[in-house]
Structure formats: structure tokens, C-alpha cells
Design a protein around this motif. Sequence first.
Motif, PDB file in Angstrom:
ATOM      1  N   GLY A  98       0.766  -1.238   0.000  1.00 50.85           N
ATOM      2  CA  GLY A  98       0.000   0.000   0.000  1.00 50.85           C
ATOM      3  C   GLY A  98       0.795   1.285   0.000  1.00 50.85           C
ATOM      4  O   GLY A  98       0.217   2.354   0.150  1.00 50.85           O
ATOM      5  N   ASN A  99       2.100   1.236  -0.215  1.00 50.96           N
ATOM      6  CA  ASN A  99       2.888   2.468  -0.255  1.00 50.96           C
ATOM      7  C   ASN A  99       2.425   3.326  -1.426  1.00 50.96           C
ATOM      8  O   ASN A  99       2.252   2.844  -2.525  1.00 50.96           O
ATOM      9  CB  ASN A  99       4.375   2.130  -0.403  1.00 50.96           C
ATOM     10  CG  ASN A  99       5.244   3.355  -0.482  1.00 50.96           C
ATOM     11  OD1 ASN A  99       4.837   4.448  -0.095  1.00 50.96           O
ATOM     12  ND2 ASN A  99       6.451   3.173  -0.955  1.00 50.96           N
ATOM     13  N   ARG A 100       2.265   4.608  -1.187  1.00 51.43           N
ATOM     14  CA  ARG A 100       1.820   5.515  -2.249  1.00 51.43           C
ATOM     15  C   ARG A 100       2.902   6.518  -2.603  1.00 51.43           C
ATOM     16  O   ARG A 100       2.624   7.597  -3.073  1.00 51.43           O
ATOM     17  CB  ARG A 100       0.562   6.286  -1.800  1.00 51.43           C
ATOM     18  CG  ARG A 100      -0.588   5.397  -1.455  1.00 51.43           C
ATOM     19  CD  ARG A 100      -1.206   4.804  -2.694  1.00 51.43           C
ATOM     20  NE  ARG A 100      -2.335   3.974  -2.324  1.00 51.43           N
ATOM     21  CZ  ARG A 100      -2.549   2.787  -2.832  1.00 51.43           C
ATOM     22  NH1 ARG A 100      -1.729   2.275  -3.699  1.00 51.43           N
ATOM     23  NH2 ARG A 100      -3.589   2.099  -2.462  1.00 51.43           N
ATOM     24  N   GLY A 101       4.167   6.154  -2.391  1.00 53.39           N
ATOM     25  CA  GLY A 101       5.285   7.047  -2.674  1.00 53.39           C
ATOM     26  C   GLY A 101       5.376   7.390  -4.151  1.00 53.39           C
ATOM     27  O   GLY A 101       4.696   6.811  -4.986  1.00 53.39           O
ATOM     28  N   GLY A 102       6.262   8.332  -4.474  1.00 51.52           N
ATOM     29  CA  GLY A 102       6.408   8.866  -5.825  1.00 51.52           C
ATOM     30  C   GLY A 102       6.482   7.805  -6.908  1.00 51.52           C
ATOM     31  O   GLY A 102       5.738   7.836  -7.865  1.00 51.52           O
TER      32      GLY A 102
ATOM     33  N   HIS B  93      20.179   7.180 -10.049  1.00 59.83           N
ATOM     34  CA  HIS B  93      19.264   7.265  -8.917  1.00 59.83           C
ATOM     35  C   HIS B  93      19.715   6.304  -7.826  1.00 59.83           C
ATOM     36  O   HIS B  93      20.142   5.192  -8.110  1.00 59.83           O
ATOM     37  CB  HIS B  93      17.842   6.888  -9.342  1.00 59.83           C
ATOM     38  CG  HIS B  93      17.140   7.958 -10.109  1.00 59.83           C
ATOM     39  ND1 HIS B  93      17.679   8.571 -11.214  1.00 59.83           N
ATOM     40  CD2 HIS B  93      15.928   8.523  -9.928  1.00 59.83           C
ATOM     41  CE1 HIS B  93      16.826   9.463 -11.680  1.00 59.83           C
ATOM     42  NE2 HIS B  93      15.751   9.456 -10.916  1.00 59.83           N
ATOM     43  N   GLY B  94      19.581   6.705  -6.605  1.00 59.90           N
ATOM     44  CA  GLY B  94      19.875   5.827  -5.484  1.00 59.90           C
ATOM     45  C   GLY B  94      21.347   5.799  -5.128  1.00 59.90           C
ATOM     46  O   GLY B  94      22.166   6.551  -5.660  1.00 59.90           O
ATOM     47  N   TYR B  95      21.665   4.911  -4.225  1.00 59.62           N
ATOM     48  CA  TYR B  95      23.000   4.855  -3.634  1.00 59.62           C
ATOM     49  C   TYR B  95      23.771   3.603  -4.023  1.00 59.62           C
ATOM     50  O   TYR B  95      24.974   3.520  -3.803  1.00 59.62           O
ATOM     51  CB  TYR B  95      22.884   4.965  -2.110  1.00 59.62           C
ATOM     52  CG  TYR B  95      21.984   6.125  -1.749  1.00 59.62           C
ATOM     53  CD1 TYR B  95      22.409   7.429  -1.986  1.00 59.62           C
ATOM     54  CD2 TYR B  95      20.706   5.920  -1.268  1.00 59.62           C
ATOM     55  CE1 TYR B  95      21.585   8.504  -1.718  1.00 59.62           C
ATOM     56  CE2 TYR B  95      19.873   6.995  -0.989  1.00 59.62           C
ATOM     57  CZ  TYR B  95      20.314   8.280  -1.220  1.00 59.62           C
ATOM     58  OH  TYR B  95      19.496   9.340  -0.972  1.00 59.62           O
TER      59      TYR B  95
ATOM     60  N   VAL C 101      16.521  -0.105   2.851  1.00 57.88           N
ATOM     61  CA  VAL C 101      16.291   1.331   2.973  1.00 57.88           C
ATOM     62  C   VAL C 101      15.048   1.587   3.810  1.00 57.88           C
ATOM     63  O   VAL C 101      14.166   0.727   3.928  1.00 57.88           O
ATOM     64  CB  VAL C 101      16.152   2.024   1.596  1.00 57.88           C
ATOM     65  CG1 VAL C 101      17.426   1.892   0.790  1.00 57.88           C
ATOM     66  CG2 VAL C 101      14.983   1.484   0.812  1.00 57.88           C
ATOM     67  N   ASP C 102      15.007   2.784   4.383  1.00 55.05           N
ATOM     68  CA  ASP C 102      13.870   3.164   5.199  1.00 55.05           C
ATOM     69  C   ASP C 102      13.477   4.597   4.873  1.00 55.05           C
ATOM     70  O   ASP C 102      14.283   5.355   4.329  1.00 55.05           O
ATOM     71  CB  ASP C 102      14.195   3.021   6.686  1.00 55.05           C
ATOM     72  CG  ASP C 102      12.957   2.757   7.535  1.00 55.05           C
ATOM     73  OD1 ASP C 102      11.839   3.149   7.113  1.00 55.05           O
ATOM     74  OD2 ASP C 102      13.090   2.176   8.623  1.00 55.05           O
TER      75      ASP C 102
ATOM     76  N   ASP D 256      11.436  11.484  -4.603  1.00 56.00           N
ATOM     77  CA  ASP D 256      10.510  10.634  -5.357  1.00 56.00           C
ATOM     78  C   ASP D 256       9.947   9.484  -4.534  1.00 56.00           C
ATOM     79  O   ASP D 256       8.786   9.120  -4.682  1.00 56.00           O
ATOM     80  CB  ASP D 256      11.186  10.059  -6.598  1.00 56.00           C
ATOM     81  CG  ASP D 256      11.540  11.119  -7.621  1.00 56.00           C
ATOM     82  OD1 ASP D 256      11.079  12.268  -7.480  1.00 56.00           O
ATOM     83  OD2 ASP D 256      12.290  10.796  -8.563  1.00 56.00           O
ATOM     84  N   ILE D 257      10.772   8.885  -3.701  1.00 57.11           N
ATOM     85  CA  ILE D 257      10.358   7.692  -2.962  1.00 57.11           C
ATOM     86  C   ILE D 257      10.307   7.955  -1.459  1.00 57.11           C
ATOM     87  O   ILE D 257       9.640   7.263  -0.727  1.00 57.11           O
ATOM     88  CB  ILE D 257      11.303   6.506  -3.272  1.00 57.11           C
ATOM     89  CG1 ILE D 257      11.326   6.260  -4.781  1.00 57.11           C
ATOM     90  CG2 ILE D 257      10.852   5.246  -2.560  1.00 57.11           C
ATOM     91  CD1 ILE D 257      12.357   5.248  -5.220  1.00 57.11           C
ATOM     92  N   GLY D 258      11.016   8.967  -1.009  1.00 57.73           N
ATOM     93  CA  GLY D 258      11.022   9.290   0.415  1.00 57.73           C
ATOM     94  C   GLY D 258      12.080   8.562   1.206  1.00 57.73           C
ATOM     95  O   GLY D 258      11.967   8.413   2.427  1.00 57.73           O
ATOM     96  N   ILE D 259      13.129   8.105   0.549  1.00 58.72           N
ATOM     97  CA  ILE D 259      14.185   7.378   1.244  1.00 58.72           C
ATOM     98  C   ILE D 259      14.978   8.323   2.138  1.00 58.72           C
ATOM     99  O   ILE D 259      15.412   9.381   1.709  1.00 58.72           O
ATOM    100  CB  ILE D 259      15.104   6.658   0.244  1.00 58.72           C
ATOM    101  CG1 ILE D 259      14.309   5.528  -0.417  1.00 58.72           C
ATOM    102  CG2 ILE D 259      16.359   6.119   0.927  1.00 58.72           C
ATOM    103  CD1 ILE D 259      15.044   4.797  -1.499  1.00 58.72           C
ATOM    104  N   ARG D 260      15.159   7.911   3.390  1.00 58.48           N
ATOM    105  CA  ARG D 260      15.928   8.718   4.335  1.00 58.48           C
ATOM    106  C   ARG D 260      17.143   7.981   4.897  1.00 58.48           C
ATOM    107  O   ARG D 260      18.057   8.621   5.403  1.00 58.48           O
ATOM    108  CB  ARG D 260      15.049   9.154   5.514  1.00 58.48           C
ATOM    109  CG  ARG D 260      14.073  10.240   5.178  1.00 58.48           C
ATOM    110  CD  ARG D 260      14.741  11.577   4.862  1.00 58.48           C
ATOM    111  NE  ARG D 260      15.551  12.110   5.919  1.00 58.48           N
ATOM    112  CZ  ARG D 260      15.121  12.856   6.918  1.00 58.48           C
ATOM    113  NH1 ARG D 260      13.838  13.161   7.001  1.00 58.48           N
ATOM    114  NH2 ARG D 260      15.948  13.295   7.841  1.00 58.48           N
TER     115      ARG D 260
END
Length: 194
Positions: free
Chosen positions: A77-81, A102-104, A159-160, A134-138
Amino acid sequence: MTSFATGRMLLTPTDRHGPARAKRLRKLDLGERPDASYDNFDAFADKVAEVTATPFSMVNFIDENRQFFAGLHTPAGNRGGQDLGSAAARSNRSSRYLARDHGYCPHVLVRRKALVLDDVCDYPRFAGNPVVDDIGIRSYLGAPLIDRTGIALGTVCAVDTVPRPWGRAGLDTIKSLAHELVRQIDDREDHRTV
């Protein structure tokens, strides 16, 4: 690679080993196209998420142009970018690709060692990455998958969406998981050549 498309300078490290890795991935039949054999990589990503208690985890193979999530664990149910958490992410294989800048994981791949980012926003080089907005990765925890030939094929990562104090235990865990997965990839190759 430097991009100003988002108004922020993004630096993706130069990958001198891209052609050799792409050739090795083709030989191993990894990263080109998803098929039923990738269910094992999904199961491994599920294990990574469980062990690290994170909402997202990936087994990521990286060629010269893009990243391919052969294994993907997402929260329901994640509604991220980019909506990596939707049910479609598991069944829609096209959602398993991500641009190389994109990303690490591309950083882990080129560095050839694990990367721990408790809060990506604490690091200017990483805070501007599109996955933050876009995804909310912190937070990010990743290790390279270095096979028996010495080639870094990709990464395993967790990732979180909130900062996480991974600590030494997190680093040891992700490195151990990477070693375990490399053994599975080696075994997979051995069984294909028998």
C-alpha cells in the motif's frame, strides 16, 4: 554523471568496470530479463527486510545503463512517488528498473564496499538524489555483491523512509547477507554449468 535536471547537482561515480560487469551479468543470465528464477531473489529481499526490519530491500544488478531489482521487497500500500510499494511492483517487471544515477547502489558498486547512511540528508552528496524526494528514502544500508571472479555484480540493500542508526551491527549484517547471496549466485552458476 552530473545532472542539473532537478536543480541540484548529483554526482554518480564513474564506473570503469561497467563493460566487464555487463558481460559477466550476461554470462550469469542476471539483470537482462526477469523470469521465474528471480523468485529466489525476491525471497532473499524479503529476508533482508525481515532481518533489518525495513520497509524496502533490494537485490540489485547494475549494468552500464541502469539498475535492475532482481529481488524486491516493498511494504503493502505504499503511495510514494514511484510507488515501489504497490502490489503491481512485484508483478510489473518494468517497475524493477531504475536509472543508474538514482539511489545509492551505484556508489556501493564503484566503491566496492558497504555504505551506511543513517540519514541521507546529513550528506550533501547523497541528499540531492532523486530517491529522496521521489520515494522518500531517508536511510540506506548496502553492500556490494562481489563474485568469485572479483567483479562487483550489484548490491544488496535495505532502505527506510525514516533516519536509522544502523551502527556496526547493521554494517556487519548487510555484509553478511551480501556474502550469503554471493554464495547462492556462485552455486547457481555451478548448477548451470553441470
